[in-house]
Design a protein around this motif. Structure first.
Motif, PDB file in Angstrom:
ATOM      1  N   ILE A 143       0.871  -1.181   0.000  1.00 32.15           N
ATOM      2  CA  ILE A 143       0.000   0.000   0.000  1.00 32.15           C
ATOM      3  C   ILE A 143       0.908   1.232   0.000  1.00 32.15           C
ATOM      4  N   LYS A 144       1.102   1.820  -1.158  1.00 27.26           N
ATOM      5  CA  LYS A 144       2.041   2.934  -1.292  1.00 27.26           C
ATOM      6  C   LYS A 144       1.493   3.993  -2.244  1.00 27.26           C
ATOM      7  N   ASN A 145       2.158   5.146  -2.230  1.00 29.08           N
ATOM      8  CA  ASN A 145       1.751   6.283  -3.064  1.00 29.08           C
ATOM      9  C   ASN A 145       0.289   6.664  -2.843  1.00 29.08           C
ATOM     10  N   THR A 146      -0.114   6.617  -1.586  1.00 27.84           N
ATOM     11  CA  THR A 146      -1.490   6.985  -1.264  1.00 27.84           C
ATOM     12  C   THR A 146      -1.535   7.684   0.086  1.00 27.84           C
ATOM     13  N   TYR A 200      -6.603   4.181   4.991  1.00 25.22           N
ATOM     14  CA  TYR A 200      -5.870   4.584   3.796  1.00 25.22           C
ATOM     15  C   TYR A 200      -6.830   4.777   2.635  1.00 25.22           C
ATOM     16  N   ASN A 241      -4.976   5.876  -5.237  1.00 34.84           N
ATOM     17  CA  ASN A 241      -3.658   6.443  -4.932  1.00 34.84           C
ATOM     18  C   ASN A 241      -3.503   7.855  -5.495  1.00 34.84           C
ATOM     19  N   VAL A 300      -5.482   1.274  -5.628  1.00 32.07           N
ATOM     20  CA  VAL A 300      -4.423   0.598  -4.871  1.00 32.07           C
ATOM     21  C   VAL A 300      -4.562  -0.914  -5.072  1.00 32.07           C
TER      22      VAL A 300
END
Length: 318
Positions: A100-103, A122, A126, A132
């Motif tokens: 779970i990244k760029n968010t 979250y 993103n 995501v």
């Protein structure tokens, strides 16, 4: 350390839950929770947090339930080590392990319960306006949690071990009960005989069943935690399929014509009678006699052929 992937929802609901906006303010005071981590979120107040999330969700407004929600709990033995900073670091590493990244995300610690834990909220959209990747989330979660526990020497929760030990037992009993099952009532009765109670999670607005969990009186497990095949939707679809399939089968079975064979039984034992009795006894119900079949005539022909064979063998010897 134990992670639970919770049901996603709207930012209004999920952020409101973790920041205690909908709880009794006398019981859940600002001292019972605190924000310990965030990224790309205005955290000055509840409204600003929701607006921050919704702004990015606007890149993909059709994405339903855009708020992802994960709860991470710890054994009380690790409590002395769990500072806010350390928990925030663990949340970051967990999200990296999950991919779970760029968010955007928000990490909120709850302090009013008997065990240390925090919540991660979250954005499932993103910062590039794309979804995501949440494929295989449960497997990713187990792997990420294990890596973090091994890295920092965190306690393997006895409760977690207990859940893992019970899963195979639940899976075996549920798999057996669902075989050929056509309704929830039938399914529940079968599992009750195996010591498992079926419970439902209902939608708070419609009151309809949306989830299912299973309990043996000691622990309770969501169906999806045991196996993805045990979600409410998939089980419901299976029962519906079994009902329709069973109905089609019963409607498609051709009706066999009834054949009645009537003949007067011989008053005295005879060769024909003995052959008929032996033949019918040996065949049993394996064959259906056609309407043109005469058992006495067939037995007579068999006897004649047998005598003819004996006569030929004798002539060859001579």
């Amino acid at each position: 350390m134990f992670a639970r992937i919770l049901k996603s929802g709207t930012f209004h609901d999920v952020v409101g839950y973790v920041t205690r906006q909908f709880h009794n303010p006398e019981e859940y005071t600002p001292d019972t929770w605190r924000i310990i981590g965030s990224d790309n979120i205005f955290i000055s107040d509840y409204a600003k947090m929701v607006q921050s999330f919704e702004a990015v969700h606007g890149f993909m407004p059709g994405k339903e339930n855009p708020a992802g929600h994960i709860s991470i709990s710890f054994d009380n033995a690790d409590a002395p080590r769990l500072t806010n900073e350390f928990m925030a670091q663990l949340a970051k590493e967990y999200m990296e392990g999950m991919g779970i990244k760029n968010t955007q995300y928000l990490v909120v610690r709850h302090l009013e319960t008997g065990h240390p834990h925090f919540h991660i909220v979250y954005n499932r959209v993103n910062l590039h306006g794309k979804t995501v990747d949440e494929r295989n989330n449960y497997k990713r979660s187990d792997k990420a949690v294990k890596a973090i526990k091994d890295k920092y020497g965190l306690t393997y929760s006895p409760l977690k071990d207990k859940y893992e030990q019970k899963k195979p037992e639940f899976k075996t009993k549920i798999s057996a009960a669902m075989y050929g099952c056509k309704s929830w009532d039938e399914f529940s009765r079968r599992l009750a005989c195996a010591g498992i109670e079926v419970k439902f999670h209902d939608d708070r607005d419609t009151g309809k069943h949306v989830g299912v969990k299973f309990s043996d009186g000691d622990i309770t497990l969501n169906g999806s935690k045991i196996d993805r095949a045990f979600t409410y939707r998939r089980l419901n679809n299976l029962f519906e399929f079994n009902r329709k399939h069973g109905q089609r089968q019963s409607n498609s079975v051709p009706k066999q014509p009834k054949v009645t064979i009537e003949y007067a039984p011989a008053q005295k034992p005879s060769l024909v009678g003995d052959v008929v009795e032996a033949t019918v006894g040996a065949i049993g119900n394996l064959f259906t006699l056609g309407p043109g079949f005469d058992p006495e005539e067939q037995a007579f022909q068999n006897a004649v052929e047998k005598e003819e064979a004996k006569r030929k063998r004798k002539s060859r010897k001579i």
